[in-house]
Design a protein around this motif. Structure first.
Motif, PDB file in Angstrom:
ATOM      1  N   PRO A 232       0.856  -1.198   0.000  1.00  0.00           N
ATOM      2  CA  PRO A 232       0.000   0.000   0.000  1.00  0.00           C
ATOM      3  C   PRO A 232       0.881   1.232   0.000  1.00  0.00           C
ATOM      4  O   PRO A 232       1.960   1.217   0.597  1.00  0.00           O
ATOM      5  CB  PRO A 232      -0.788  -0.123   1.312  1.00  0.00           C
ATOM      6  N   GLU A 233       0.454   2.293  -0.673  1.00  0.00           N
ATOM      7  CA  GLU A 233       1.343   3.453  -0.749  1.00  0.00           C
ATOM      8  C   GLU A 233       0.683   4.749  -0.321  1.00  0.00           C
ATOM      9  O   GLU A 233      -0.532   4.921  -0.434  1.00  0.00           O
ATOM     10  CB  GLU A 233       1.928   3.593  -2.158  1.00  0.00           C
ATOM     11  N   ILE A 234       1.518   5.625   0.186  1.00  0.00           N
ATOM     12  CA  ILE A 234       1.092   6.940   0.652  1.00  0.00           C
ATOM     13  C   ILE A 234       2.083   7.991   0.144  1.00  0.00           C
ATOM     14  O   ILE A 234       3.209   7.662  -0.184  1.00  0.00           O
ATOM     15  CB  ILE A 234       1.020   7.018   2.204  1.00  0.00           C
ATOM     16  N   ALA A 235       1.592   9.254   0.133  1.00  0.00           N
ATOM     17  CA  ALA A 235       2.485  10.370  -0.202  1.00  0.00           C
ATOM     18  C   ALA A 235       2.794  11.184   1.043  1.00  0.00           C
ATOM     19  O   ALA A 235       3.690  12.034   1.034  1.00  0.00           O
ATOM     20  CB  ALA A 235       1.822  11.260  -1.247  1.00  0.00           C
ATOM     21  N   SER A 236       2.012  10.926   2.104  1.00  0.00           N
ATOM     22  CA  SER A 236       2.150  11.694   3.356  1.00  0.00           C
ATOM     23  C   SER A 236       1.778  10.776   4.515  1.00  0.00           C
ATOM     24  O   SER A 236       0.865   9.938   4.402  1.00  0.00           O
ATOM     25  CB  SER A 236       1.174  12.879   3.304  1.00  0.00           C
TER      26      SER A 236
END
Ligand SMILES: CSCCC(=O)C(=O)COP(=O)(O)O
Ligand code: MG
Length: 239
Positions: free
Chosen positions: A228-232
């Protein structure tokens, strides 16, 4: 990229630094030159320091130098690794000592993305134990967290891990060693990093993973496939 990544509240969160809590470019453009200009000094003037003596032996071994290698040869080897951004343990050991002096004297202050420190405080206040696993040495990590734009954050961090006390960041055995040392079940540990190879290794050890993709940072384009990915950090919801 989804808006929020929801994960059952973990026992422990383990954070990478470069590209995750902090800008890779700050490290490369501020910290790396600071260390480059001081390698000879630390090798010569602190030769009796046990960490310097150990690093010297490791540079000779890994750099294929003779036991009588000159400071010039050692420095050339270190600079070659720095140019290639090879995260060799002896390079990181010496950088840690050099940066510790720089942070202590006020020459250096660490960098954190705007969302990182509020999340670190929030997770700590929620009773989650926080740890660092970085290629930067434990000495470097301690200086980094001890001298942030918001002051000393060391009291928020339960322990620090590097390639000396845990092992290589791209190998599952290092994550197993950390889980053992912190006494947490692998599935109750969440690891945040910008590098897919590190996330893969943590996942192989049974940890939960979150890929951090900071637009404009070094590994943004490579992505974090399989995680899973996030930018913040603000996008992480522990429930
Ligand atoms: C404060 S550690 C300095 C950054 C550094 O030298 C480094 O290698 C960080 O690598 P990371 O594993 O945190 O991506
Ligand atoms: Mg990183």
């Amino acid at each position: 990229m989804s808006d929020t990544v929801s994960i059952e509240k973990p026992t422990a969160v383990v954070l990478d630094i470069e590209g995750t809590t902090s800008s890779t470019w700050f490290v490369h453009e501020t910290l790396y030159p600071y260390s480059r200009s001081r390698f000879a000094e630390v090798l010569d003037e602190r030769a009796d320091h046990p960490d310097v003596a150990r690093a010297r032996g490791q540079i000779i071994e890994q750099g294929g130098l003779g036991a009588d290698a000159t400071t010039e040869q050692l420095v050339a080897t270190l600079n070659g690794w720095l140019d290639a951004d090879e995260k060799r343990t002896p390079l990181k050991t010496l950088q840690g000592l050099i940066w510790a002096d720089g942070f202590a004297s006020g020459d250096l202050t660490s960098h954190f993305f705007d969302d990182a420190i509020p999340a670190i405080r929030r997770w700590h206040d929620a009773g989650i134990d926080l740890y660092i696993f970085s290629s930067g040495s434990v000495a470097a990590q301690r200086s980094w967290f001890g001298h942030t734009p918001e002051g000393d954050l060391l009291p928020l961090i339960s322990a620090h891990f590097d390639t000396e006390n845990a092992g290589p960041k791209r190998e599952a055995r290092s994550y197993r060693a950390i889980a053992e040392q912190i006494g947490a079940e692998p599935e109750r540990i969440v690891f945040l990093s910008d590098l897919a190879a590190e996330l893969d290794a943590a996942q192989e050890a049974g940890w939960r993973t979150v890929g951090v993709r900071r637009k404009g940072d070094q590994h943004y384009d490579a992505g974090v496939a399989g995680h899973p990915e996030i930018a913040s950090f603000a996008q992480v919801a522990f429930q």
